[in-house]
Design an enzyme around this catalytic site. Structure first.
Site, PDB file in Angstrom:
ATOM      1  N   SER A 112      39.370  37.526  34.700  1.00 55.11           N
ATOM      2  CA  SER A 112      39.277  38.751  35.518  1.00 55.11           C
ATOM      3  C   SER A 112      38.089  39.641  35.158  1.00 55.11           C
ATOM      4  CB  SER A 112      40.581  39.545  35.436  1.00 55.11           C
ATOM      5  OG  SER A 112      41.614  38.820  36.078  1.00 55.11           O
ATOM      6  N   HIS A 170      39.618  23.762  30.648  1.00 56.59           N
ATOM      7  CA  HIS A 170      40.007  24.991  31.362  1.00 56.59           C
ATOM      8  C   HIS A 170      41.532  24.993  31.539  1.00 56.59           C
ATOM      9  CE1 HIS A 170      40.457  27.957  34.512  1.00 56.59           C
ATOM     10  NE2 HIS A 170      39.260  28.409  34.176  1.00 56.59           N
ATOM     11  N   GLY A 189      42.252  35.067  37.030  1.00 56.30           N
ATOM     12  CA  GLY A 189      42.532  35.237  38.460  1.00 56.30           C
ATOM     13  C   GLY A 189      43.618  36.246  38.781  1.00 56.30           C
ATOM     14  N   LYS A 213      34.964  26.964  40.592  1.00 55.05           N
ATOM     15  CA  LYS A 213      36.224  26.231  40.848  1.00 55.05           C
ATOM     16  C   LYS A 213      36.088  25.407  42.143  1.00 55.05           C
ATOM     17  CE  LYS A 213      38.499  29.755  38.198  1.00 55.05           C
ATOM     18  NZ  LYS A 213      39.708  30.461  37.829  1.00 55.05           N
ATOM     19  N   GLU A 231      43.372  25.771  33.916  1.00 52.26           N
ATOM     20  CA  GLU A 231      43.867  25.201  35.184  1.00 52.26           C
ATOM     21  C   GLU A 231      43.975  23.682  35.070  1.00 52.26           C
ATOM     22  OE1 GLU A 231      41.033  27.110  37.771  1.00 52.26           O
ATOM     23  OE2 GLU A 231      42.082  29.012  37.502  1.00 52.26           O
ATOM     24  N   GLU A 236      39.722  32.486  26.960  1.00 51.11           N
ATOM     25  CA  GLU A 236      40.229  32.833  28.279  1.00 51.11           C
ATOM     26  C   GLU A 236      41.752  32.955  28.234  1.00 51.11           C
ATOM     27  OE1 GLU A 236      37.493  31.905  31.700  1.00 51.11           O
ATOM     28  OE2 GLU A 236      38.630  30.089  31.360  1.00 51.11           O
ATOM     29  N   ASN A 266      31.992  30.003  37.141  1.00 48.62           N
ATOM     30  CA  ASN A 266      32.886  28.883  37.428  1.00 48.62           C
ATOM     31  C   ASN A 266      33.372  29.024  38.878  1.00 48.62           C
ATOM     32  OD1 ASN A 266      34.830  26.910  37.489  1.00 48.62           O
ATOM     33  ND2 ASN A 266      36.230  27.912  36.061  1.00 48.62           N
TER      34      ASN A 266
HETATM   35  P1  PGA Z   1      38.550  34.681  36.944  1.00 48.54           P
HETATM   36  O1  PGA Z   1      38.481  33.178  36.409  1.00 48.54           O
HETATM   37  O2  PGA Z   1      37.258  35.357  36.581  1.00 48.54           O
HETATM   38  O3  PGA Z   1      38.716  34.541  38.436  1.00 48.54           O
HETATM   39  O4  PGA Z   1      39.712  35.329  36.302  1.00 48.54           O
HETATM   40  C1  PGA Z   1      37.931  32.889  35.163  1.00 48.54           C
HETATM   41  C2  PGA Z   1      38.027  31.415  34.879  1.00 48.54           C
HETATM   42  O5  PGA Z   1      38.993  30.782  35.292  1.00 48.54           O
HETATM   43  O6  PGA Z   1      37.135  30.832  34.268  1.00 48.54           O
END
Ligand code: PGA
Length: 243
Positions: free
Chosen positions: A204, A97, A173, A10, A99, A167, A8
């Site tokens: 992460s 997601h 993140g 982003k 976010e 998740e 991903n």
């Molecule tokens: P990350 O993000 O690996 O940077 O923690 C995962 C995600 O948001 O899908």
């Protein structure tokens, strides 16, 4: 069973040149690799605008999108329909997601409509679910996941092609991945209730911890930050192929 590694990206990289460079480096490193056969599927989810520039005939490498709208066409300013994505060979789409849920206020109802249209067009949704830090502290994790799933999956008769990505919001993140034993508790719960669905872990993930999640039984990973670093990402891929 084949493991799925979803990258991903982003809202990264910042320009097309960097995006093409990253995509091409990954694609080059995994072509003509018989040892990958049947073991792995890598899904790269770049920002929409880069999708037309990415072509893949590689069996292990597929394209995904980070979002979709729930109608085929019409007056929906700024949105992208599943049919538009299909034209660019996108077959996987991340839905719900955290976010998008938190920053853009995407609701369970919207998530449900997105899943419905993706299934109508025979695309593979990657449904993200996860609890907040507070919900985990209050031991409400499984309850929260169950309620997200109940709403997301209502009126959907055939759910087996939906990939569920666990998740934990607090792990995304932050560099603080979920502990294996906690992830396993969630995995057991999901596998008991959704035995036919693939279940990924995200939050992460890096080359040090990736294999642990696969070893406890996750069907793959959803990777944010580490997927933007070609060396780190390929290390994760290799760890999984040769585990
Ligand atoms: P990350 O993000 O690996 O940077 O923690 C995962 C995600 O948001 O899908």
């Amino acid at each position: 069973m084949k493991k799925i590694i979803v990258a991903n990206w982003k809202m990264n990289p910042q320009n097309l040149f960097e995006a093409k460079k990253l995509f091409n480096l990954i694609a080059k490193k995994i072509t003509n690799k018989p040892e990958f056969l049947g073991k792995i599927e890598i899904v790269i989810c770049p920002p929409f605008v880069y999708l037309p520039f990415f072509k893949t005939k590689n069996n292990f490498l597929k394209l995904g999108a980070q979002n979709v709208f729930w109608e085929e066409k019409g007056p929906f300013t700024g949105e992208i329909s599943p049919l538009m994505l299909k034209e660019f060979n996108v077959n996987y789409v991340i839905v719900g997601h955290s976010e998008r849920r938190n920053i853009l206020h995407e609701t369970d109802d919207m998530v449900n409509k997105k899943l419905q249209i993706l299934l109508k067009f025979k695309m593979n949704p990657i449904l993200c679910i996860g609890e907040s830090e507070e919900e985990r502290r209050k031991r409400r994790t499984l309850f929260v996941l169950q309620s997200q799933l109940n709403s997301a999956l209502q009126h959907i008769p055939k759910i087996s092609s939906i990939i569920i990505a666990y998740e934990p919001v607090w792990a995304i993140g932050t560099g603080k991945a979920c502990k294996e034993k906690d992830a396993l508790e969630v995995l057991d719960f999901l596998k008991k209730n959704f035995p036919k669905n693939k279940v990924l872990y995200g939050g992460s993930v890096n080359s040090e911890n990736a294999l642990n999640f696969v070893r406890v039984g996750f069907d793959g990973l959803l990777i944010g930050g580490a997927s933007l670093n070609q060396k780190e990402f390929l290390k994760i891929v290799k760890n999984i192929v040769f585990c």
